[in-house]
Each structure stands twice: as C-alpha cells, then as structure tokens.
Design a protein around this motif. Structure first.
Motif, PDB file in Angstrom:
ATOM      1  N   LYS A 187       0.895  -1.403  -0.005  1.00 56.26           N
ATOM      2  CA  LYS A 187       0.029  -0.171  -0.061  1.00 56.26           C
ATOM      3  C   LYS A 187       0.756   1.405   0.167  1.00 56.26           C
ATOM      4  N   PRO A 188       1.908   1.598   0.785  1.00 51.21           N
ATOM      5  CA  PRO A 188       2.636   2.802   0.671  1.00 51.21           C
ATOM      6  C   PRO A 188       3.162   3.215  -0.355  1.00 51.21           C
ATOM      7  N   GLY A 189       3.389   1.970  -1.340  1.00 51.48           N
ATOM      8  CA  GLY A 189       4.084   2.479  -2.624  1.00 51.48           C
ATOM      9  C   GLY A 189       2.934   2.875  -3.876  1.00 51.48           C
ATOM     10  N   ILE A 190       1.769   2.746  -3.480  1.00 53.06           N
ATOM     11  CA  ILE A 190       0.736   2.939  -4.471  1.00 53.06           C
ATOM     12  C   ILE A 190       0.520   4.821  -4.716  1.00 53.06           C
ATOM     13  N   THR A 191       1.290   5.367  -5.611  1.00 54.64           N
ATOM     14  CA  THR A 191       1.039   6.711  -5.768  1.00 54.64           C
ATOM     15  C   THR A 191       0.192   7.123  -6.910  1.00 54.64           C
ATOM     16  N   ASP A 192      -0.134   6.274  -7.590  1.00 52.41           N
ATOM     17  CA  ASP A 192      -1.099   6.373  -8.910  1.00 52.41           C
ATOM     18  C   ASP A 192      -1.604   4.971  -9.283  1.00 52.41           C
ATOM     19  N   GLU A 193      -2.399   5.146 -10.307  1.00 53.78           N
ATOM     20  CA  GLU A 193      -3.297   3.940 -10.569  1.00 53.78           C
ATOM     21  C   GLU A 193      -2.030   2.770 -11.127  1.00 53.78           C
ATOM     22  N   ALA A 194      -1.138   3.317 -12.119  1.00 55.11           N
ATOM     23  CA  ALA A 194      -0.186   2.536 -12.770  1.00 55.11           C
ATOM     24  C   ALA A 194       0.529   1.859 -11.629  1.00 55.11           C
ATOM     25  N   SER A 195       1.000   2.310 -10.480  1.00 51.67           N
ATOM     26  CA  SER A 195       1.682   1.639  -9.574  1.00 51.67           C
ATOM     27  C   SER A 195       0.989   0.382  -8.951  1.00 51.67           C
ATOM     28  N   ALA A 196      -0.335   0.578  -8.839  1.00 48.33           N
ATOM     29  CA  ALA A 196      -1.158  -0.633  -8.410  1.00 48.33           C
ATOM     30  C   ALA A 196      -1.019  -1.857  -9.557  1.00 48.33           C
ATOM     31  N   ILE A 197      -1.166  -1.336 -10.732  1.00 46.01           N
ATOM     32  CA  ILE A 197      -0.877  -2.421 -11.605  1.00 46.01           C
ATOM     33  C   ILE A 197       0.393  -3.078 -11.715  1.00 46.01           C
ATOM     34  N   GLU A 198       1.215  -2.126 -11.542  1.00 43.77           N
ATOM     35  CA  GLU A 198       2.749  -2.723 -11.711  1.00 43.77           C
ATOM     36  C   GLU A 198       3.282  -3.516 -10.438  1.00 43.77           C
ATOM     37  N   ALA A 199       2.457  -3.192  -9.269  1.00 43.63           N
ATOM     38  CA  ALA A 199       2.696  -4.081  -8.164  1.00 43.63           C
ATOM     39  C   ALA A 199       2.411  -5.465  -8.144  1.00 43.63           C
ATOM     40  N   LEU A 200       1.466  -5.831  -9.132  1.00 43.81           N
ATOM     41  CA  LEU A 200       0.827  -7.100  -9.600  1.00 43.81           C
ATOM     42  C   LEU A 200       1.732  -7.754 -10.634  1.00 43.81           C
ATOM     43  N   GLY A 201       2.757  -6.930 -11.191  1.00 49.34           N
ATOM     44  CA  GLY A 201       3.316  -7.605 -12.535  1.00 49.34           C
ATOM     45  C   GLY A 201       2.982  -6.809 -13.778  1.00 49.34           C
ATOM     46  N   GLY A 202       2.107  -5.889 -13.877  1.00 52.76           N
ATOM     47  CA  GLY A 202       1.705  -5.359 -14.989  1.00 52.76           C
ATOM     48  C   GLY A 202       2.563  -4.319 -15.401  1.00 52.76           C
TER      49      GLY A 202
END
Length: 233
Positions: A187-202
C-alpha cells in the motif's frame, strides 16, 4: 469500443495549496477548477461520463449532474487517493463491465488536451496492461545523498513524469487496487493507478503527453493554468 467513463478523485484537502478552500475548488477562468477539469474531459467525444469521488459532506461541490450533455455522478471518496479511486470504480459497477476501459484523472489537472486523450485511447486500448500519459524528463536528474550532496546522476533517457489520465480495463484496475490496499507491504508504494498495476506484475504503456498538462499544487501553478487555458491553442 464503448465510450469511456472517467473517475476523478476529488476528496483531498490540498493542504500544500495554501488557501482556505480545497484546491480543486479554487476559481479558474470563472469557475471552480474541478468544473474546468470536468468540462475539459466531458467535451471529448469518447468520454461517456464522470464519476467524482468527493469528501463526505463536501460543502463546495456545486451539485452538477450533467455537463456537456453527459452524466456527472458522485460518490464518497476515501482518506487517500487510491481509496477514492476504488470508491469511484465501485460506484460505477452498474455502468461498466470488467473488460470495459476506464480512465482516472486528477481533479487538479484542468489543462489536459484532447489530442493527448486521443493518443491515450488509441494506443492504450491496444495494450493489455493499459497506459498512462507521461512526459519524458528533460532536465539532468541527480540522486541526493545525506547532507545534501549528490550521490549520482541518473540517466534521464529512462525517466518519465507520470501524468493523467491513466487508462485501464475496469476489472484489472478494480482488482489491483483492492489487492494492494489490503496489503500493508504494498500500500505505501501506491501513488497512482499504474503503480497498483505494476505491483502485481503489469507493465502499462507510456504515452507521450504535453508538458503543459500540469497538476496545480500551488497558487503559482494556478496562475500558470489560467495562462494555459486562456492562451490561443
């Protein structure tokens, strides 16, 4: 392709802005900045409507239900940006399917241009992980060290400034935000929507956007936004 709904998180207080009202309601060319942003988005022919995530009991919201002949809906946002975006997506569940495309755009980016929206939609909908508008870094970038010294110079050819809108399939973004917001390590690294996708390998696509798609953070930025909006295209 169906027209695209856009989620606009607008529940923040904008404490760095230095005004008595939240920055999204600062006057900009005769209207609150949030209204200018919505008008810019909804004037685009491929955008179907907007879901605006507001603070609870927001006294400044002008009560819009339609703009540019398109629906403006609202929901209650959360404490952080990602919480507000997730709330907006949840409120759109009756209007979009998992494979439909949705955008997320900052309330404080009123200067986004339609040709950038065209490019984002045209390129992003051909990429499985979605896409974001971004601007290549042009300045020399330094990594700092303790004491204010330079640690090293970073290769700017690999650096981009993330802008909005950001474009993803509804189900992918909804699922990614749910997962990362429930994971204390992510959660602390999610600063935009893309970072949420990136966190799961996108790996979302970077689509070059105009540098003047600025995010208003200070009163100086507000003056610059007014200059951009009132200058000849």
């Amino acid at each position: 392709m169906n027209r695209i709904w856009v989620v606009v998180p607008a529940a923040g207080r904008g404490q760095r802005f230095g005004a008595v009202i939240p920055k999204q309601y600062a006057p900009l060319v005769g209207a609150p900045m949030l209204v200018r942003t919505l008008d810019r988005l909804l004037a685009h022919p491929k955008i179907a409507g907007a879901m605006v995530a507001l603070a609870a009991h927001d006294p400044h919201w002008p009560g819009l239900t339609e703009l540019e002949g398109k629906p403006v809906r609202t929901c209650i946002g959360g404490e952080e940006r990602a919480d507000s975006v997730l709330a907006g997506l949840r409120a759109l569940a009756d209007s979009v399917g998992n494979d439909d495309w949705v955008m997320v755009h900052d309330a404080a980016r009123p200067c986004v241009r339609h040709h950038d929206l065209d490019a984002l939609i045209e390129q992003g909908t051909r990429h499985s992980d979605g896409a974001i508008l971004a601007a290549p870094v042009r300045d020399t970038m330094k990594q700092g060290a303790p004491g204010g010294r330079i640690e090293k110079t970073l290769p700017r050819s690999e650096l981009w400034r993330a802008l909005t809108p950001q474009l993803f399939r509804y189900g992918a973004l909804f699922g990614a935000l749910q997962q990362v917001l429930n994971d204390p390590a992510l959660k602390p690294g999610i600063t935009d929507e893309a970072s949420a996708i990136e966190a799961l390998g996108g790996r979302p696509l970077l689509v070059v956007g105009d540098d003047d798609n600025i995010k208003v953070t200070t009163l100086h930025d507000l003056a610059l936004a007014e200059f951009i909006l009132t200058s000849p295209a």
